[in-house]
Design a protein around this motif. Sequence first.
Motif, PDB file in Angstrom:
ATOM      1  N   LYS A   1       0.837  -1.217   0.128  1.00  0.00           N
ATOM      2  CA  LYS A   1      -0.090   0.107   0.092  1.00  0.00           C
ATOM      3  C   LYS A   1       0.679   1.346  -0.114  1.00  0.00           C
ATOM      4  N   LYS A   2       0.513   2.265  -0.565  1.00  0.00           N
ATOM      5  CA  LYS A   2       0.911   3.605  -0.794  1.00  0.00           C
ATOM      6  C   LYS A   2       1.066   4.130   0.575  1.00  0.00           C
ATOM      7  N   PRO A   3       2.419   4.493   1.077  1.00  0.00           N
ATOM      8  CA  PRO A   3       2.528   5.272   2.265  1.00  0.00           C
ATOM      9  C   PRO A   3       1.941   6.473   2.373  1.00  0.00           C
ATOM     10  N   ASP A   4       1.231   6.856   3.713  1.00  0.00           N
ATOM     11  CA  ASP A   4       0.600   7.997   4.017  1.00  0.00           C
ATOM     12  C   ASP A   4       1.288   9.260   3.844  1.00  0.00           C
ATOM     13  N   VAL A   5       1.951   9.396   2.770  1.00  0.00           N
ATOM     14  CA  VAL A   5       2.591  10.753   2.720  1.00  0.00           C
ATOM     15  C   VAL A   5       2.200  11.577   1.331  1.00  0.00           C
ATOM     16  N   PRO A   6       2.338  12.916   1.278  1.00  0.00           N
ATOM     17  CA  PRO A   6       2.038  13.436  -0.022  1.00  0.00           C
ATOM     18  C   PRO A   6       2.906  13.080  -1.366  1.00  0.00           C
ATOM     19  N   TRP A   7       2.502  13.127  -2.367  1.00  0.00           N
ATOM     20  CA  TRP A   7       3.185  12.715  -3.482  1.00  0.00           C
ATOM     21  C   TRP A   7       4.200  13.438  -3.785  1.00  0.00           C
TER      22      TRP A   7
ATOM     23  N   TYR B   1       6.760  14.179  -1.891  1.00  0.00           N
ATOM     24  CA  TYR B   1       7.796  13.391  -1.223  1.00  0.00           C
ATOM     25  C   TYR B   1       8.275  12.112  -1.864  1.00  0.00           C
ATOM     26  N   LEU B   2       7.207  11.471  -2.264  1.00  0.00           N
ATOM     27  CA  LEU B   2       7.720  10.199  -3.046  1.00  0.00           C
ATOM     28  C   LEU B   2       8.338  10.542  -4.373  1.00  0.00           C
ATOM     29  N   ILE B   3       7.877  11.624  -5.102  1.00  0.00           N
ATOM     30  CA  ILE B   3       8.552  11.836  -6.339  1.00  0.00           C
ATOM     31  C   ILE B   3       9.752  12.709  -6.081  1.00  0.00           C
ATOM     32  N   GLY B   4       9.922  13.380  -5.272  1.00  0.00           N
ATOM     33  CA  GLY B   4      11.164  14.117  -4.796  1.00  0.00           C
ATOM     34  C   GLY B   4      12.292  13.143  -4.662  1.00  0.00           C
ATOM     35  N   TYR B   5      11.937  12.161  -3.613  1.00  0.00           N
ATOM     36  CA  TYR B   5      12.879  11.231  -2.895  1.00  0.00           C
ATOM     37  C   TYR B   5      13.302  10.303  -4.261  1.00  0.00           C
ATOM     38  N   GLY B   6      12.485   9.922  -4.970  1.00  0.00           N
ATOM     39  CA  GLY B   6      12.537   8.828  -5.887  1.00  0.00           C
ATOM     40  C   GLY B   6      13.688   9.735  -7.097  1.00  0.00           C
ATOM     41  N   LEU B   7      13.433  11.104  -7.576  1.00  0.00           N
ATOM     42  CA  LEU B   7      14.404  11.539  -8.358  1.00  0.00           C
ATOM     43  C   LEU B   7      15.627  11.811  -7.783  1.00  0.00           C
ATOM     44  N   VAL B   8      15.807  12.176  -6.702  1.00  0.00           N
ATOM     45  CA  VAL B   8      17.100  12.605  -5.810  1.00  0.00           C
ATOM     46  C   VAL B   8      17.807  11.300  -5.570  1.00  0.00           C
ATOM     47  N   PHE B   9      17.076  10.117  -5.029  1.00  0.00           N
ATOM     48  CA  PHE B   9      17.665   9.174  -4.736  1.00  0.00           C
ATOM     49  C   PHE B   9      18.221   8.222  -5.864  1.00  0.00           C
ATOM     50  N   GLY B  10      17.407   8.240  -6.938  1.00  0.00           N
ATOM     51  CA  GLY B  10      17.658   7.368  -7.981  1.00  0.00           C
ATOM     52  C   GLY B  10      18.790   8.070  -8.871  1.00  0.00           C
ATOM     53  N   ILE B  11      18.436   9.354  -9.295  1.00  0.00           N
ATOM     54  CA  ILE B  11      19.166   9.932  -9.992  1.00  0.00           C
ATOM     55  C   ILE B  11      20.692  10.813  -9.560  1.00  0.00           C
TER      56      ILE B  11
ATOM     57  N   VAL C   1       8.758   2.787   5.996  1.00  0.00           N
ATOM     58  CA  VAL C   1      10.065   3.240   5.299  1.00  0.00           C
ATOM     59  C   VAL C   1      10.305   2.419   4.083  1.00  0.00           C
ATOM     60  N   PHE C   2       9.903   1.259   4.226  1.00  0.00           N
ATOM     61  CA  PHE C   2       9.952  -0.050   3.031  1.00  0.00           C
ATOM     62  C   PHE C   2       9.119   0.527   2.106  1.00  0.00           C
ATOM     63  N   ALA C   3       7.670   0.813   2.355  1.00  0.00           N
ATOM     64  CA  ALA C   3       6.793   1.145   1.340  1.00  0.00           C
ATOM     65  C   ALA C   3       7.046   2.539   0.535  1.00  0.00           C
ATOM     66  N   PHE C   4       7.660   3.286   1.678  1.00  0.00           N
ATOM     67  CA  PHE C   4       8.149   4.723   0.875  1.00  0.00           C
ATOM     68  C   PHE C   4       9.434   4.498  -0.149  1.00  0.00           C
ATOM     69  N   LEU C   5      10.149   3.441   0.358  1.00  0.00           N
ATOM     70  CA  LEU C   5      11.099   3.031  -0.769  1.00  0.00           C
ATOM     71  C   LEU C   5      10.555   2.625  -2.081  1.00  0.00           C
ATOM     72  N   VAL C   6       9.771   1.646  -1.954  1.00  0.00           N
ATOM     73  CA  VAL C   6       9.143   0.991  -3.138  1.00  0.00           C
ATOM     74  C   VAL C   6       8.445   1.948  -3.822  1.00  0.00           C
ATOM     75  N   TRP C   7       7.511   2.732  -3.504  1.00  0.00           N
ATOM     76  CA  TRP C   7       6.920   3.490  -4.237  1.00  0.00           C
ATOM     77  C   TRP C   7       7.648   4.760  -4.754  1.00  0.00           C
ATOM     78  N   SER C   8       8.643   5.291  -4.205  1.00  0.00           N
ATOM     79  CA  SER C   8       9.401   6.392  -4.446  1.00  0.00           C
ATOM     80  C   SER C   8      10.257   5.866  -5.697  1.00  0.00           C
ATOM     81  N   SER C   9      10.677   4.418  -5.700  1.00  0.00           N
ATOM     82  CA  SER C   9      11.447   3.755  -6.729  1.00  0.00           C
ATOM     83  C   SER C   9      10.911   4.003  -7.900  1.00  0.00           C
ATOM     84  N   ALA C  10       9.433   4.144  -8.077  1.00  0.00           N
ATOM     85  CA  ALA C  10       8.731   4.001  -9.366  1.00  0.00           C
ATOM     86  C   ALA C  10       9.161   5.400 -10.188  1.00  0.00           C
ATOM     87  N   PHE C  11       9.599   6.370  -9.525  1.00  0.00           N
ATOM     88  CA  PHE C  11       9.840   7.820 -10.170  1.00  0.00           C
ATOM     89  C   PHE C  11      11.268   7.911 -10.497  1.00  0.00           C
TER      90      PHE C  11
END
Length: 304
Positions: A52-58, A60-70, A168-178
Amino acid sequence: MKLSHLLLAIGITAIWGINFSVIKLGLHAIDPFILAGLRFTLCAIPALFFIKKPDVPWRYLIGYGLVFGIGLWGLVNLGIKTGLSAGIASLVLQLSAFFTLLLGSYVFKEQLSRYQIAGFVLACSGLMSIVFITDGSVTFAGLLLVLAGAIAWSIANIIMKKAGTKQVFAFLVWSSAFSPLPLFLLDGLINGSTGYSALISHMDTRAILSILFQVYPNTLLGYWIWNSLLKQYPVSTVAPLSLLVPVFGILGSMMIFGEVISPMKILALVLIITGLAVGLYGQRIKRYFIRSRIRCDQQPADEP
């Protein structure tokens, strides 16, 4: 901490350290940004459909995914590709702890302690000593890229803290999609179709195993176990073990690539790890020695 849990935590730091050499193995056949893109694709899919998507605004997921991934792993991969050894990359990346402290002091108005400042100076001395390594395992471009990755990691840490999630685990999975699509597009902009042509023609068992190792033992399993230990034990008990990551990083590079550990590398390792220990745990170490001294002073002297 139970012995079994301690060994488990050490095993995770070993996986995280060896991962830098595993990345280098994958880079012989895959472009740095494509390799990172494949890693985060598999981190997100299929787990995304079961968690399930973590209960945080999108944002944060998008920002983390871009910064952590790229910003982090895209740049670290590129730094290793330019010639920085896996061992040195694992060591330099640990400076992100200090960048996080510096950035946190600005964003959250947290005052830096004298231990953090002293540790930062020690770690910077270790970083400067890396510049004088002349055995071919250090490139200036690679060093700058991994340093930029360390800064990106600190930004990702701030995003995570601002999100305030306990999932944290759900946050990592969902942010990875970005992360994947921008990484794939970035490689196309830089290299055209060359990287994708090489991916098809050069993909082999070693490259596939490199990707799978980065996704499952290193990212999904590693972060899951580490965060589980953090929930069960005080942070002060678990977190110091992360100082073992560059040790295993250098040992892994020695075993897999035959990296020579010169006196200058040992000096850099000692200075950076000592700096991290002083900066992150100096106050706790001082309190421990004070309590130990008080206990010794309170013990009755032996009767003559």
